[in-house]
Motif scaffolding. Sequence first.
Motif, PDB file in Angstrom:
ATOM      1  N   PHE A 190      46.027  41.069  44.193  1.00  0.00           N
ATOM      2  CA  PHE A 190      45.862  39.849  45.175  1.00  0.00           C
ATOM      3  C   PHE A 190      45.565  40.371  46.674  1.00  0.00           C
ATOM      4  O   PHE A 190      46.298  41.716  46.909  1.00  0.00           O
ATOM      5  N   ASP A 191      44.857  39.779  47.500  1.00  0.00           N
ATOM      6  CA  ASP A 191      44.842  40.353  49.041  1.00  0.00           C
ATOM      7  C   ASP A 191      46.198  40.152  49.572  1.00  0.00           C
ATOM      8  O   ASP A 191      46.932  39.202  49.238  1.00  0.00           O
ATOM      9  N   PRO A 192      46.222  40.416  50.880  1.00  0.00           N
ATOM     10  CA  PRO A 192      47.486  40.177  51.709  1.00  0.00           C
ATOM     11  C   PRO A 192      47.604  38.852  52.003  1.00  0.00           C
ATOM     12  O   PRO A 192      48.783  38.268  52.092  1.00  0.00           O
ATOM     13  N   ASP A 193      46.540  38.032  52.025  1.00  0.00           N
ATOM     14  CA  ASP A 193      46.718  36.689  52.564  1.00  0.00           C
ATOM     15  C   ASP A 193      46.957  35.716  51.363  1.00  0.00           C
ATOM     16  O   ASP A 193      46.688  34.440  51.391  1.00  0.00           O
ATOM     17  N   GLY A 194      47.272  36.281  50.130  1.00  0.00           N
ATOM     18  CA  GLY A 194      47.301  35.582  48.709  1.00  0.00           C
ATOM     19  C   GLY A 194      46.058  35.206  48.072  1.00  0.00           C
ATOM     20  O   GLY A 194      46.491  34.532  46.936  1.00  0.00           O
ATOM     21  N   ARG A 195      45.093  35.514  48.628  1.00  0.00           N
ATOM     22  CA  ARG A 195      43.582  35.333  47.787  1.00  0.00           C
ATOM     23  C   ARG A 195      43.759  36.663  46.583  1.00  0.00           C
ATOM     24  O   ARG A 195      44.023  37.486  46.766  1.00  0.00           O
ATOM     25  N   THR A 196      42.989  35.926  45.615  1.00  0.00           N
ATOM     26  CA  THR A 196      43.076  36.945  44.307  1.00  0.00           C
ATOM     27  C   THR A 196      41.693  38.055  44.445  1.00  0.00           C
ATOM     28  O   THR A 196      40.690  37.681  45.348  1.00  0.00           O
ATOM     29  N   GLY A 197      41.945  39.062  43.936  1.00  0.00           N
ATOM     30  CA  GLY A 197      40.881  39.934  43.860  1.00  0.00           C
ATOM     31  C   GLY A 197      39.923  39.308  42.765  1.00  0.00           C
ATOM     32  O   GLY A 197      39.876  38.207  42.368  1.00  0.00           O
ATOM     33  N   SER A 198      38.932  40.432  42.137  1.00  0.00           N
ATOM     34  CA  SER A 198      38.215  39.933  41.325  1.00  0.00           C
ATOM     35  C   SER A 198      38.938  39.378  40.078  1.00  0.00           C
ATOM     36  O   SER A 198      39.890  39.729  39.555  1.00  0.00           O
ATOM     37  N   ALA A 199      38.427  37.995  39.501  1.00  0.00           N
ATOM     38  CA  ALA A 199      39.365  37.297  38.515  1.00  0.00           C
ATOM     39  C   ALA A 199      38.190  36.370  37.668  1.00  0.00           C
ATOM     40  O   ALA A 199      37.180  36.102  38.095  1.00  0.00           O
ATOM     41  N   LEU A 200      38.512  36.224  36.454  1.00  0.00           N
ATOM     42  CA  LEU A 200      37.940  35.303  35.441  1.00  0.00           C
ATOM     43  C   LEU A 200      38.503  34.023  35.314  1.00  0.00           C
ATOM     44  O   LEU A 200      39.835  34.253  35.287  1.00  0.00           O
ATOM     45  N   LEU A 201      37.923  33.076  35.367  1.00  0.00           N
ATOM     46  CA  LEU A 201      38.470  31.672  35.444  1.00  0.00           C
ATOM     47  C   LEU A 201      38.166  31.001  33.772  1.00  0.00           C
ATOM     48  O   LEU A 201      37.016  31.190  33.276  1.00  0.00           O
ATOM     49  N   VAL A 202      39.205  30.337  33.540  1.00  0.00           N
ATOM     50  CA  VAL A 202      39.252  29.876  32.153  1.00  0.00           C
ATOM     51  C   VAL A 202      39.923  28.181  32.508  1.00  0.00           C
ATOM     52  O   VAL A 202      40.907  28.174  33.213  1.00  0.00           O
ATOM     53  N   ASN A 203      39.260  27.449  32.245  1.00  0.00           N
ATOM     54  CA  ASN A 203      39.588  26.057  32.483  1.00  0.00           C
ATOM     55  C   ASN A 203      39.581  25.094  31.352  1.00  0.00           C
ATOM     56  O   ASN A 203      38.750  25.097  30.522  1.00  0.00           O
TER      57      ASN A 203
END
Length: 901
Positions: A190-203
């Motif tokens: 995660f970035d310091p602001d709470g955003r994710t780094g590279s990620a795979l989404l499953v929905n």
Amino acid sequence: MDTEENDRYSRNRNMPMRRSHQLAGLPSLEIDEEEYEKPWQKRLNQARGKISRCSDPTKPVPSMFLLLLLGAYLTVGYLAQLIEDDMPRPILESEIHKKDAKTFSEESAKKYLHQLLGNGPRVAGTKYHLEKTVDLKSMLDSIAAEANLPVRTDWQFVSCDFWIEFSTPHASSYQNLSNLVAVLEGGSGFDPDGRTGSALLVNCHYDSVPFAIGASDNGVFCAVMLETLSKLSRRRKKLRHNIVFLFNGAEENPLQGSHGFLKHRWATGITSVVNLDAAGMNGKPAVFQVSDSRSLAAYRLVAQRPNAQSFGEALFKSGLIPSDTDFRIWRDFGSIHGVDVAFAKWGCVYHTRNDRPELIREGVVQNAGDVLLAMLERLADDELMAAKTAAASLVYFDYLNVFLVTYDNGTAQLVDISVALSALLTVAYYLSVVGFRRTSAVGLLWGVGGRLLCTVFGLVSGALAVLLMTIVAEQLRYLSRPWLVVPFYWIPYLVGYLLISFRIDQPEGQGGLNRSLRTLEAMAATRLLLAAVLLPLAVVPSLASMRYVITVPLAATSAASLVSITALKVFRVTAVQQLAMEFLLSLPGFLFVASVSLRLDSILVPTAGRMPINHPDLVVGGANLALAALAATLVSGVELLFSRKGAWLPLGLVGATSLALMLAPLSVYDDLATQRHYWFHSEIVSYSWNGSEVGRESGLVIPRQDAHTLARARPLFSGRWKPVSEECGRFVHCNLPLSRPRFGHHLNDSLFLHTAPPARFEPEPSLDVTRSCRGEECTLHCTMIGPAHSLLTLLPTGAAALAGWSLAGPPKPSGRFLGRPLFIVLHSVATHSTDPGPFSFNLTFRVAPSQQNQPLVEISHHAHKIAHPEDFTESYKRLLAKAPKYFNIASTLSVRTNYVF
């Protein structure tokens, strides 16, 4: 063999080779080729193996064996069905160590499923939906608490709006929407602001439609995701990328949950998506939309039983299927590409009361989980997934769930052209055996004409069968018995095809080619025809995802022809031996076509039960006649190995059986294949510009959902019926309640039975408007109060033009009515609340100062209570009690209020 054919067979064994070309109604052409052969031609033909025995008369196969051949191919078709239904053995929890991170358990997933489903529909905005959201959040937190790797969870609440290009485009607005999200932290973190780094989404989505518990749509995949998250969280080593597990709470609204998630801080790093949904139950989930080649490559590597056909993508985009998935949102609003996967078998249970867990077959959940677990693990550890990719256009198909073939559209053109040219080379090989002469070429062209004639008569026979059934029998009888498409459409095609083939075939002894070579000639002519069809299609890029349906059978029959031509060239082969050989050689191609046919019909047949048109059988019949014609190309010509004498008997028996089934009084619906109904217990109130009430009526509205809705519902009730069509030309949407914009196309085909009104809504729906004008603009400040589900239609008067609104983006018309633009806004409060608050918005009109004291717009507020049986009145319950068992009724309580502002 009959006596006449025996005599002819004996008479002509030693006759010199003569060639005759004959078609029904035309004179024959007979040439003694040996008499006119030049010496060099004789030597060339001898060197090529053109031996005399290839033209010797061949003893035919008795015509009654046609029944055995048909039975053999039907058995092969059934075998294809068994392959489609084959599932792995379910894995029990007791077989897995507690720390096992590699093995998916169906037993464990089903426990999650039952916790998730509960005992009722989970319609977004209802109290039960909120209760199950709490339960699901608890399950996610429990998994996170027991995980070896970091797992973060969140309950997202979001409000927003967007414009969506459905068949009826409209603005979609949502308030207080719930999504549940879990992130399995990978190396990207995660970035310091709470955003994710590279990620795979499953929905997946955990909401359901009214009066359906939603076991398959989409409870199974949500349970599979929970078990997959549980297993991956037990790993000791982080994967390279994060995996975001989204359980979206408002897919059925439609597609609002996925749009809301794009506002979440964890959506920023997503590079690809695996979207999971359902349009049926059981079977292997199908990959039917792909825009990321990396995801498809991972699926190809891990799927033990791959199930993917790109023709489904073309079918889906055509609009024939009245559904959509969140894949549209990821693609159009998030520029996120990936794969769309859905259950497609048993479509008759989709969005009905039969979508319940006890009907899920053993191994179905295990198969889905095995694929998802392995696929996510591979993708999340692939360095190529570190960034988004541009949308890819791909061709993909599996062969009998054994292996997956995939290539891009550019390669597809090369493949298709190469196969077509290869087929032409096999035709040349055939000519090399019979001799490169003008008469051989002419004979082949006669064969092409004969095959065309057979195909035309087969299609005509099938079309006549469809027409007969639309006149004398009920449509949709295949809903409860999908196998009926064979006697209804395939058999009439084959009977017509064979009758013409036997009619135009010249008897043994009247031509230079015996049965064996005439069979090869017919097959060569068929390959020539298919190649001639495929070559022009290969230069049309938009058809790339569908052309393989022709390419694969053509490649199979071309390869088979090399074997059969060589066998007849080298060996003395009887008609029975050749028939057995051609049958075996046709199996690879026939199994592929059978598999494609089963999958296409598993979509089309139940979809016909959702088509509000007069003749859905024309759609299903047309598709199956095309499939029958394609299947026939794989065996075209083998009928010439049979005796023509008495052929009418087996064809007559098959045709009579087919006709008897066509005319049989078979039921359309049963306990599983129900008739879908949407009933709206409604009140319609109209106000004039000065605010006075000018109209009020109430009743039961039953819109048409299939070919039989109106005919089956009307006889149930005695009372005063309102002629709906008379108001369709004067009022927007026929002055009837509208719950979804796409339903507006068919409201003129609705029943309206005058009844007592529904119970009063609390709070009562209302729309308060104030007006302010400045210069040539007037703004309406609107405050709407209503239930969780509402729809607004805005019809500006001729004096005003809608120039802007407070929703995102400029206003766009959804259509036109009385020559004026019509605007539609769908609104929901997607999480239950006792006090959801008002929906406030502004409308800005361009209007001349002289017209600013006149009406500017007609607004209709459609307020709906969905899945609220506790609010049914006693009189409405009595109406519901009159419905037969096969009715699947989704009841909505509605109030439509018409205003002029």
